[in-house]
Design a protein around this motif. Structure first.
Motif, PDB file in Angstrom:
ATOM      1  N   GLU A 107      40.729 -27.727   8.230  1.00  0.00           N
ATOM      2  CA  GLU A 107      39.397 -27.115   8.237  1.00  0.00           C
ATOM      3  C   GLU A 107      39.056 -26.583   9.612  1.00  0.00           C
ATOM      4  O   GLU A 107      38.476 -25.511   9.765  1.00  0.00           O
ATOM      5  CB  GLU A 107      38.356 -28.170   7.882  1.00  0.00           C
ATOM      6  N   ARG A 108      39.432 -27.377  10.620  1.00  0.00           N
ATOM      7  CA  ARG A 108      39.100 -26.958  11.986  1.00  0.00           C
ATOM      8  C   ARG A 108      39.936 -25.757  12.397  1.00  0.00           C
ATOM      9  O   ARG A 108      39.450 -24.861  13.076  1.00  0.00           O
ATOM     10  CB  ARG A 108      39.314 -28.128  12.933  1.00  0.00           C
ATOM     11  N   ARG A 109      41.199 -25.738  11.964  1.00  0.00           N
ATOM     12  CA  ARG A 109      42.010 -24.575  12.301  1.00  0.00           C
ATOM     13  C   ARG A 109      41.495 -23.327  11.593  1.00  0.00           C
ATOM     14  O   ARG A 109      41.618 -22.224  12.117  1.00  0.00           O
ATOM     15  CB  ARG A 109      43.459 -24.818  11.920  1.00  0.00           C
ATOM     16  N   TRP A 120      38.546 -22.497  11.261  1.00  0.00           N
ATOM     17  CA  TRP A 120      37.549 -21.911  12.161  1.00  0.00           C
ATOM     18  C   TRP A 120      38.216 -21.015  13.192  1.00  0.00           C
ATOM     19  O   TRP A 120      37.754 -19.919  13.488  1.00  0.00           O
ATOM     20  CB  TRP A 120      36.786 -23.006  12.915  1.00  0.00           C
ATOM     21  N   LEU A 121      39.304 -21.518  13.739  1.00  0.00           N
ATOM     22  CA  LEU A 121      40.007 -20.750  14.776  1.00  0.00           C
ATOM     23  C   LEU A 121      40.494 -19.422  14.204  1.00  0.00           C
ATOM     24  O   LEU A 121      40.335 -18.367  14.828  1.00  0.00           O
ATOM     25  CB  LEU A 121      41.179 -21.575  15.318  1.00  0.00           C
ATOM     26  N   VAL A 124      37.646 -17.026  13.861  1.00  0.00           N
ATOM     27  CA  VAL A 124      37.208 -16.459  15.145  1.00  0.00           C
ATOM     28  C   VAL A 124      38.218 -15.438  15.655  1.00  0.00           C
ATOM     29  O   VAL A 124      37.850 -14.344  16.085  1.00  0.00           O
ATOM     30  CB  VAL A 124      37.005 -17.580  16.183  1.00  0.00           C
ATOM     31  N   LEU A 125      39.488 -15.776  15.568  1.00  0.00           N
ATOM     32  CA  LEU A 125      40.536 -14.858  16.047  1.00  0.00           C
ATOM     33  C   LEU A 125      40.464 -13.534  15.291  1.00  0.00           C
ATOM     34  O   LEU A 125      40.480 -12.457  15.892  1.00  0.00           O
ATOM     35  CB  LEU A 125      41.916 -15.496  15.856  1.00  0.00           C
ATOM     36  N   ARG A 172      37.995 -12.289  13.585  1.00  0.00           N
ATOM     37  CA  ARG A 172      36.754 -11.567  13.828  1.00  0.00           C
ATOM     38  C   ARG A 172      36.852 -10.755  15.123  1.00  0.00           C
ATOM     39  O   ARG A 172      36.522  -9.569  15.159  1.00  0.00           O
ATOM     40  CB  ARG A 172      35.587 -12.542  13.899  1.00  0.00           C
ATOM     41  N   VAL A 181      38.948 -17.692  23.735  1.00  0.00           N
ATOM     42  CA  VAL A 181      38.741 -18.023  22.322  1.00  0.00           C
ATOM     43  C   VAL A 181      39.250 -19.429  22.003  1.00  0.00           C
ATOM     44  O   VAL A 181      38.529 -20.258  21.446  1.00  0.00           O
ATOM     45  CB  VAL A 181      39.429 -16.989  21.403  1.00  0.00           C
ATOM     46  N   TRP A 222      37.173 -22.827  21.006  1.00  0.00           N
ATOM     47  CA  TRP A 222      37.378 -23.466  19.705  1.00  0.00           C
ATOM     48  C   TRP A 222      37.695 -24.950  19.888  1.00  0.00           C
ATOM     49  O   TRP A 222      37.171 -25.803  19.175  1.00  0.00           O
ATOM     50  CB  TRP A 222      38.507 -22.762  18.964  1.00  0.00           C
ATOM     51  N   VAL A 263      35.472 -28.069  18.125  1.00  0.00           N
ATOM     52  CA  VAL A 263      35.885 -28.979  17.055  1.00  0.00           C
ATOM     53  C   VAL A 263      35.880 -30.449  17.506  1.00  0.00           C
ATOM     54  O   VAL A 263      36.488 -31.287  16.860  1.00  0.00           O
ATOM     55  CB  VAL A 263      37.268 -28.616  16.472  1.00  0.00           C
TER      56      VAL A 263
END
Lengths: 336, 385, 230
Positions: A48-50, A52-53, A56-57, A59, B367, B371, B375
């Motif tokens: 789940e946390r990845r 997010w990454l 963002v990348l 976007r 970035v 991140w 987290v």
């Protein structure tokens, strides 16, 4: 090869967004493979946390690509004096026709990226996250596009050879312009105007009808129409809208309208055209995603605002392209 | 509202860590100053070249022999005047002079061929043999002023004395800096150039749009000639300056890399206080997306501040101080030019390019650290005792 | 009656794949009714804090289920878990965890940033929370200038600012003398009176013998060993 600062900036931007996109896509594929809402909690949490990454990348990469499209057109405009016979960005693009493909690719990346961000947003709205696997697999087509973008950019700029006077004799060369632009520019004016305004009106009607009716095929039709609308709009801009904007019967450049000399009117024109297209395409996506359990509430709630945005962009575009033709000082009746 | 609130928090949190913020800001600004100076100066030089050429002839015809520039017979004038569309043809006498004393190059020009634009003269134009007018650069390098004497060595190695009757103080500095002007006759004697030959021919045409067509016709009627249009010269200048600017930027890209590493390091090396703060934010109900937004705002605020101040400093450096070191590199060989004061301008394209070159690497290199911070486990603060 | 919070065979293992894997909570089934004051009691290391994290939606269980207001949250994505936590729970941490550089007011406001609230509404809620703990006069002071007891009141105000249904407190009396502890417990009693549900982890007899406590759950080595009325 031209070592112009703008070219360097573009290559740097292309490289960075390619790196970010490929990192995002690769990570996304790994997440999609391992994604399992019923799996071990700790693994799922790290996925789940990845996610997010990745979001963002991607976007940022999309934002960079969009800006790079603008900078590309601007750079083409700025370096045109380097090429014999080039009067504006069109000339620079014709000097090495790969430039035209670059524009399509960047445009496509921008459209797909916009759709992907909507998809990601929808997925995050829903606790079951039913689209996670799909949205990360949907990143795969971005990779070849980004690679093609950077490669073509390098080839394009490497292939641009400014004709320096000291190495050749005089002003006796000029680049023959028989690219796509000249074909578009050569379209007969009167039928083109009729087709365009009929298409514009039909598209507006379709948007209004979609607002009133909730039939699924309507929304698919709207998305299809949006794609056609984009093509029609771009053709019309080259074919005759540009003439009315510049008030010159022969100037077909689709890029000059982004300049100060035309009061930057190109920005709202292209923005509204692309906006209407994206919002229209989103309709089909929403309609399709409605079938997925857990998403139907979110998608059906989202449909109306997107339709209203389509309508808004359509009106803006109609206004901006209608105004100079109806009220502008240029009268083209002699050319009909 | 949420966006603005978090922006407000981001700004406050930057101010709460002045040491770290300043460190990154200083380096960031410095990098932008360097890149912006290169860009501004390149653009200024291009503008300068454009102004300079605008006063020159629309079309110049040279003679080539064995692929090299040769003196052109004055008799060619008659042939050219007959071409329809040609308004006037003037033979020009000019050449270069290497001054061993100061190690610089001068441009010696016959007075008859000078464009009228050179009116910004302190003193008067030379009228007879033994008189000359000089550019500010020449005056500076030889330490001479009005009514002083300028000694030049002619083709036969005989020193000749010229009285300075005027000094050019033109705004278009590049044009007149290295100029020595005298009447055409004495100049021919100085160079040992026969009266039947000229350096090149300046052609004036009726319709500027037809310049290429006329160049074509000239090429056909005088096969050994090389017509050069003004726009072509401009193109060459632009290409040269762009190329130099690009080289400089490429050189500075190593600095850019170093900066990215620093940005990465600064952003990754969260202090204990920052780690704790983000932990607390997560614990009191901030989502990963909220912390990412916070970091985004922080990065954008830093970038914007560094960008604006960097551009401002570069602007002052280039347009008021004349960038002593950089200017020399960009302008090229001659020592005569450094005192250039370009006309200030603001070009959005330049700023856009600059933003692309600087902000993108910064954003990209922060970035992943952002991140990582975002987290942080929310229950970390509960377990830490 | 539907309990406000229920856990079913809930387990939490930290670092499950590594050598130092520790099972902090090992299969606990319990529930908390609305308006109740429950104490989790046990020696340090017995899993009180981890259970609080699970109950308060700070973290997801390794196995088992957590049900909050009738909704299962044990499988929710982090984002939604955060949402549930922010809307339902207020936390008072053992170390208070205030941000030292910020004023009292700004510290209390922290949980409100992610919500879509107007500036007025935010101000109103902060003022109300500060009034609740009688700190209105100190709103502009930096938290480092306050005494330990006052800092804890700031932490309580921060926990209340989101208007939660449950207040979770981890060893609230750990840094207080007995006089201040009494004051704190009186405050908790008043909050309970106002309808708030309390879940308190402690091993301080002064807390679990206080009349406000309805139920005591005793933990040992991550397991529930005794449950009963106060």
């Amino acid at each position: 090869m031209i070592l112009h600062p703008g070219v360097l900036a573009l290559l740097l931007g292309g490289l960075v967004s390619l790196l970010m996109l490929s990192a995002g896509a690769l990570l996304g594929i790994r997440i999609a493979r391992r994604w399992n809402p019923d799996g071990a909690e700790a693994d799922q949490l790290s996925l789940e946390r990845r996610a997010w990454l990745v979001a963002v990348l991607v976007r940022w990469a999309i934002v960079f690509e969009a800006l790079s499209l603008l900078l590309f057109i601007y750079t083409a405009e700025v370096i045109h004096p380097l090429f014999v016979g080039a009067m504006c960005a069109t000339g620079t693009l014709n000097a090495n026709p790969i430039g035209w493909h670059l524009i399509w690719i960047k445009l496509l990346l921008f459209l797909l990226g916009g759709l992907w961000m909507v998809l990601n947003h929808l997925d995050l709205q829903c606790p079951e996250a039913p689209l996670t696997r799909f949205k990360f697999i949907a990143l795969i087509p971005f990779l070849p596009l980004a690679i093609a973008d950077l490669t073509l950019m390098v080839i394009y700029f490497a292939g641009l050879e400014p004709e320096v006077i000291t190495s050749c004799c005089g002003a006796l060369f000029s680049s023959g312009g028989d690219g796509l632009a000249s074909e578009l520019a050569a379209l007969p004016l009167r039928p083109m105007m009729i087709v365009f305004y009929a298409g514009l009106a039909a598209y507006g009607c379709l948007v209004l009808l979609s607002l009133l009716s909730r039939r699924p095929w309507m929304h698919y039709l709207l998305a299809l129409a949006s794609g056609l609308f984009l093509v029609l709009g771009l053709t019309a801009i080259v074919s005759f809208i540009s003439l009315y904007i510049y008030e010159l019967p022969t100037h077909h450049c689709p890029f000059d309208m982004l300049q100060r000399s035309s009061n930057f009117v190109g920005y709202p024109i292209y923005l509204s055209l692309l906006g209407a297209t994206i919002c229209g395409l989103v309709q089909a996506m929403l309609e399709y995603l409605c079938r997925i359990p857990g998403l139907s509430v979110i998608t059906s709630r989202a449909q109306r605002p997107w339709l209203l945005m389509t309508l808004f962009f359509w009106m803006l575009f109609a206004l901006l392209t209608g105004w100079p033709v109806l009220f502008g000082p240029l009268a083209m009746t002699a050319y009909f | 509202m949420r966006y603005l609130k978090i922006l407000e928090y981001a700004l406050a949190s930057l101010l709460r860590r002045p040491g770290k913020t300043c460190a990154i800001l200083v380096v960031y600004t410095l990098m932008i100053v360097v890149l912006a100076s290169v860009l501004f100066l390149t653009q200024a030089l291009k503008t300068e070249a454009t102004t300079m050429l605008a006063g020159g002839p629309q079309l110049v015809v040279q003679k080539t022999m064995a692929g090299r520039h040769e003196l052109i017979p004055v008799s060619a004038v008659e042939k050219l005047v007959e071409i329809p569309g040609v308004k006037a043809v003037k033979p020009r006498v000019w050449g270069y002079y290497y001054d061993a004393l100061t190690g610089t190059n001068y441009t010696l020009q016959g007075f008859d061929t000078l464009a009228n634009e050179l009116s910004l003269l302190n003193g008067r134009l030379p009228r007879e043999e033994g008189e000359c007018a000089i550019g500010a650069g020449v005056a500076r390098s030889r330490l001479i002023h009005l009514q002083d004497e300028l000694i030049l060595i002619d083709y036969d190695n005989i020193g000749r004395i010229f009285t300075v009757t005027g000094v050019f103080v033109s705004a278009a500095d590049l044009l007149t800096q290295d100029l020595v002007v005298m009447p055409e006759g004495p100049l021919r004697q100085f160079f040992g150039m026969p009266d039947s030959l000229a350096t090149d021919l300046a052609v004036e045409v009726y319709n500027p749009n037809e310049v290429d067509t006329i160049a074509n016709k000239i090429k056909r009627s005088l096969p050994d000639s090389r017509p050069i249009t003004q726009s072509e010269l401009l193109r060459t200048y632009h290409a040269v300056f762009d190329w130099r600017g690009g080289m400089m930027l490429a050189l500075f890209s190593s600095a850019l890399m170093a900066f990215c590493i620093l940005a990465w390091d600064k952003a990754t090396g969260l202090s204990a206080g920052e780690r704790r703060e983000i932990g607390i934010l997560k614990a009191v109900g901030w989502d990963t997306g909220d912390v990412l937004l916070l970091k985004l705002w922080e990065g954008l605020a830093l970038s914007l501040l560094a960008f604006l101040s960097g551009c401002l400093i570069a602007f002052i450096l280039v347009f008021w101080w004349g960038t002593p070191v950089l200017g020399g590199i960009l302008r090229g060989w001659s020592v005569l030019f450094p005192a250039l004061r370009p006309t200030p301008f603001i070009d959005f394209y330049q700023l856009g390019t600059l933003a692309f070159l600087t902000i993108i690497p910064y954003v990209a290199s922060t970035v992943i650290p952002a991140w990582r911070a975002a987290v942080t486990d929310p229950d970390e603060v509960m377990r830490a005792s | 009656m539907n309990p406000l919070i229920r856990t079913e065979e809930v387990c939490k293992t930290y670092h499950p794949r590594k050598a130092d894997a520790t099972q902090a909570v090992a299969g606990i089934t319990m529930q908390v009714a609305s308006g109740e004051a429950v104490v989790l009691k046990g020696p340090s290391g017995s899993g009180k804090t981890s259970l609080l994290s699970l109950v308060g939606c700070m973290t997801r269980p390794t196995s088992g289920r957590v049900i909050v207001t009738g909704e299962e949250v044990s499988r929710l994505p982090e984002r939604f878990l955060t949402l549930v936590r922010r809307r339902t729970f207020g936390f008072v941490f053992q170390q208070y965890h205030l941000i030292p550089e910020l004023s009292v007011r700004d510290n209390v406001m922290l949980p409100l940033y992610p919500e879509r609230l107007s500036a007025n509404e935010m101000g109103r809620r902060v003022a109300a929370a500060l009034a609740e703990v009688e700190l209105t006069g100190l709103a502009r002071r930096r938290v480092t200038e306050l005494s330990g007891g006052e800092q804890q009141r700031v932490a309580i105000a921060r926990a209340l600012v989101n208007e939660p249904r449950v207040l979770i407190a981890d060893e609230p009396t750990a840094h207080l003398d007995s006089r201040l502890s009494t004051v704190l417990l009186e405050r908790f009693a008043a909050l309970k009176q106002a309808g708030l549900t309390l879940v308190i982890a402690t091993h301080d007899p002064q807390v679990y013998t206080h009349p406000l406590v309805d139920r005591i759950i005793e933990l040992h080595d991550g397991r529930l060993c005794k449950e009963g009325g106060a």
